[in-house]
Design an enzyme around this catalytic site. Sequence first.
Site, PDB file in Angstrom:
ATOM      1  N   ASN A   1      38.824  39.626  44.334  1.00  0.00           N
ATOM      2  CA  ASN A   1      39.453  38.278  44.599  1.00  0.00           C
ATOM      3  C   ASN A   1      40.712  39.463  45.679  1.00  0.00           C
ATOM      4  O   ASN A   1      40.655  38.785  46.672  1.00  0.00           O
ATOM      5  CB  ASN A   1      39.910  37.742  44.134  1.00  0.00           C
TER       6      ASN A   1
ATOM      7  N   GLN B   1      33.620  34.493  44.457  1.00  0.00           N
ATOM      8  CA  GLN B   1      34.206  35.014  46.126  1.00  0.00           C
ATOM      9  C   GLN B   1      33.426  35.024  46.120  1.00  0.00           C
ATOM     10  O   GLN B   1      32.443  36.247  47.850  1.00  0.00           O
ATOM     11  CB  GLN B   1      35.391  36.348  45.513  1.00  0.00           C
TER      12      GLN B   1
ATOM     13  N   ALA C   1      34.013  25.116  44.911  1.00  0.00           N
ATOM     14  CA  ALA C   1      33.920  24.657  46.082  1.00  0.00           C
ATOM     15  C   ALA C   1      35.015  25.177  47.730  1.00  0.00           C
ATOM     16  O   ALA C   1      34.286  25.757  48.508  1.00  0.00           O
ATOM     17  CB  ALA C   1      33.751  23.265  46.134  1.00  0.00           C
ATOM     18  N   HIS C   2      36.365  25.771  46.708  1.00  0.00           N
ATOM     19  CA  HIS C   2      37.400  25.698  48.081  1.00  0.00           C
ATOM     20  C   HIS C   2      37.476  27.149  48.307  1.00  0.00           C
ATOM     21  O   HIS C   2      37.387  27.852  50.090  1.00  0.00           O
ATOM     22  CB  HIS C   2      38.473  25.461  47.721  1.00  0.00           C
TER      23      HIS C   2
ATOM     24  N   THR D   1      34.101  11.176  34.529  1.00  0.00           N
ATOM     25  CA  THR D   1      33.847  10.851  35.328  1.00  0.00           C
ATOM     26  C   THR D   1      33.899  12.090  36.608  1.00  0.00           C
ATOM     27  O   THR D   1      34.786  12.600  36.795  1.00  0.00           O
ATOM     28  CB  THR D   1      34.432   9.504  36.151  1.00  0.00           C
TER      29      THR D   1
ATOM     30  N   CYS E   1      57.510  41.673  45.034  1.00  0.00           N
ATOM     31  CA  CYS E   1      58.481  41.505  45.612  1.00  0.00           C
ATOM     32  C   CYS E   1      57.510  39.988  46.056  1.00  0.00           C
ATOM     33  O   CYS E   1      58.089  38.595  46.177  1.00  0.00           O
ATOM     34  CB  CYS E   1      58.833  42.047  46.708  1.00  0.00           C
TER      35      CYS E   1
HETATM   36  C1  LIG Z   1      37.783  35.265  41.121  1.00  0.00           C
HETATM   37  C2  LIG Z   1      37.991  33.906  40.781  1.00  0.00           C
HETATM   38  N1  LIG Z   1      38.114  33.415  40.332  1.00  0.00           N
HETATM   39  C3  LIG Z   1      38.651  32.002  39.779  1.00  0.00           C
HETATM   40  C4  LIG Z   1      39.602  31.281  40.845  1.00  0.00           C
HETATM   41  C5  LIG Z   1      39.804  30.447  40.190  1.00  0.00           C
HETATM   42  O1  LIG Z   1      39.534  29.250  40.717  1.00  0.00           O
HETATM   43  P1  LIG Z   1      39.814  27.134  41.202  1.00  0.00           P
HETATM   44  O2  LIG Z   1      40.990  27.368  42.262  1.00  0.00           O
HETATM   45  O3  LIG Z   1      39.036  26.802  41.257  1.00  0.00           O
HETATM   46  O4  LIG Z   1      39.935  27.072  39.718  1.00  0.00           O
HETATM   47  C6  LIG Z   1      39.166  32.515  42.015  1.00  0.00           C
HETATM   48  C7  LIG Z   1      40.812  31.686  42.693  1.00  0.00           C
HETATM   49  O5  LIG Z   1      41.590  31.248  42.920  1.00  0.00           O
HETATM   50  C8  LIG Z   1      38.599  33.754  42.030  1.00  0.00           C
HETATM   51  O6  LIG Z   1      39.388  33.872  43.391  1.00  0.00           O
HETATM   52  S1  FES Z   2      62.495  40.963  45.424  1.00  0.00           S
HETATM   53 FE1  FES Z   2      61.722  43.100  46.182  1.00  0.00          FE
HETATM   54  S2  FES Z   2      63.209  44.339  47.293  1.00  0.00           S
HETATM   55 FE2  FES Z   2      64.024  42.746  47.100  1.00  0.00          FE
END
Ligand SMILES: Cc1ncc(COP(=O)(O)O)c(C=O)c1O
Ligand code: FES
Lengths: 404, 133
Positions: A153, A181, A202-203, A242, A328
């Site tokens: 990802n 991915q 799905a998302h 469900t 950060c």
């Molecule tokens: C590689 C990978 N696995 C799992 C997930 C988790 O998926 P979900 O948001 O459907 O729980 C993500 C996304 O955040 C992902 O990029």
């Molecule tokens: S949070 Fe890393 S420099 Fe500010």
Amino acid sequence: MKLPIYLDNHATTQTDPRVVETMLPFFTEYFGNAASRNHSFGWVAEEGVELARTQIANLIGANSKEIVFTSGATESNNLAIKGVAEMYAERGNHIITAATEHKAILDTCKHLEKQGYRVTYLPLQGSGLVDLDMLRDAITDKTILVSIMYANNEIGVIQQVAEIGKICKDKGVLFHTDGVQAVGKIPVNVLKDNIDIMSLTAHKMYGPKGVGALYVRRRNPRVQISAQMDGGGHERGMRSGTLNVPGIVGFGKAAELCHQLMDVEMPKHRVMRDRLKAKLESSLEETYINGTMEHRLPHNLNMSFAYVEGESLLMGINDIAVSSGSACTSATLEPSYVLKALGLGDDLAHTSIRFGIGRFNTDEEIDYVGNKMIEVVNKLRELSPLWEMFKDGVDLSKVEWTAH
Amino acid sequence: MAYSEKVVDHYTNPRNVGSMDKTDPNVGTGMVGAPECGDVMKLQIKVDPISGIIEDAKFKTFGCGSAIASSSLATEWLKGKTVDQAMQIKNTEIVTELALPPVKVHCSVLAEDAIKAAITDYKKKAVAAPALV
Ligand SMILES: Cc1ncc(COP(=O)(O)O)c(C=O)c1O
Ligand code: FES
């Protein structure tokens, strides 16, 4: 062109309007419970679910009976790993995974370690690929499961899944892959790829949030999984609760669209990505690509802009949505563990940006992003003491820093 | 997380960006942080040796927006102060002025450290330098 521009399609994707349209009647008109067996409300809902099951199965070369619906890939990953660990506990207690997996895999494995399972976290090559010999050597007679993601990802690197699956098959070990991915973006086929269990959501493929699936192979071998939630025994006993009928119907439509559009979208996104990459590389010095370009999702680019801290970069391009591996931007003050696993120094990890191109991006947007990135990187380098030292020929690795 | 207006202002129009001659006896240089930590701040002051007043201040920062804003603000505050007054600047005042959230407090600590480091460097040089006649 409308601002802000969304270029963070590995985090989530816009729900395709065609998907939304397909879902809507299942909230109001066809609101039945798919488990209601004795009236038409239930039958219509069930029909919607079964169509979706087929659409998703078709996308990955599976049989619809092999699709178990869940609330998303986090649940699918938990169900796969804990479900196999529990079901096959008598056969062994060893699981193999990789250092760059999603937290839903790594934290599930850590949980199992506390219960007495043994987990091997394979290191990655600099390219981001798992070393197949190392994997082969890690498998013991106690190994019950190998879990390696299809595509990462952050860096979009695609593993040699078919080979990994073959190794597992030969050794009689189950192979799970987090396909989140990859599925819908590149061709994935559970038979050709020797996949036994696969997590989907799905998302990330233009469907709604909160719906996912687990592919569980029914023959050759027949995989069994212990349910992780007690209840009404839905989804052939593997996942009670469900069904989220509108979500599932949307997931199915999203899968169908990805299936239809893949041949067009893959090359299109690759061209856009390569154009962005070329633009950035030709206008800026000291940029670094993270992970191999050779085995990579066509819509992913992960680049470090040396001497410019990631979060300040995100702040400068605030009309563009992307992500950074900089500490950060995280609550932990640790830069991306994925980039570190590739052997990238913390200094470069702090300067990384992930671009994820999607269905709704345009060439115009890509050019805007390229120009804006160049402008902001140059501005921040003027502000960077490290850039100044680099330009003066100072070897930064020899400087004594006052780390805190 | 949204940034405060003042952080955005300093980030967009940073004050006193630049470098001064490190070897100048009237210039004190402080460099704190490390690239591995994701933040490095370089802060310099130029002191009038007779009055002890800081007549100029410059910075360069590698770090998040809050770190850039903290150091930009610090240079503004330093100018016109005596070295002793400058030594009294506290990171908490920076936090208040910029409305930094708790996770960004360390960026202000870094700025305070940079001020102290620059002053220490200046004082060290002043001792070493031949007395003025
Ligand atoms: C590689 C990978 N696995 C799992 C997930 C988790 O998926 P979900 O948001 O459907 O729980 C993500 C996304 O955040 C992902 O990029
Ligand atoms: S949070 Fe890393 S420099 Fe500010």
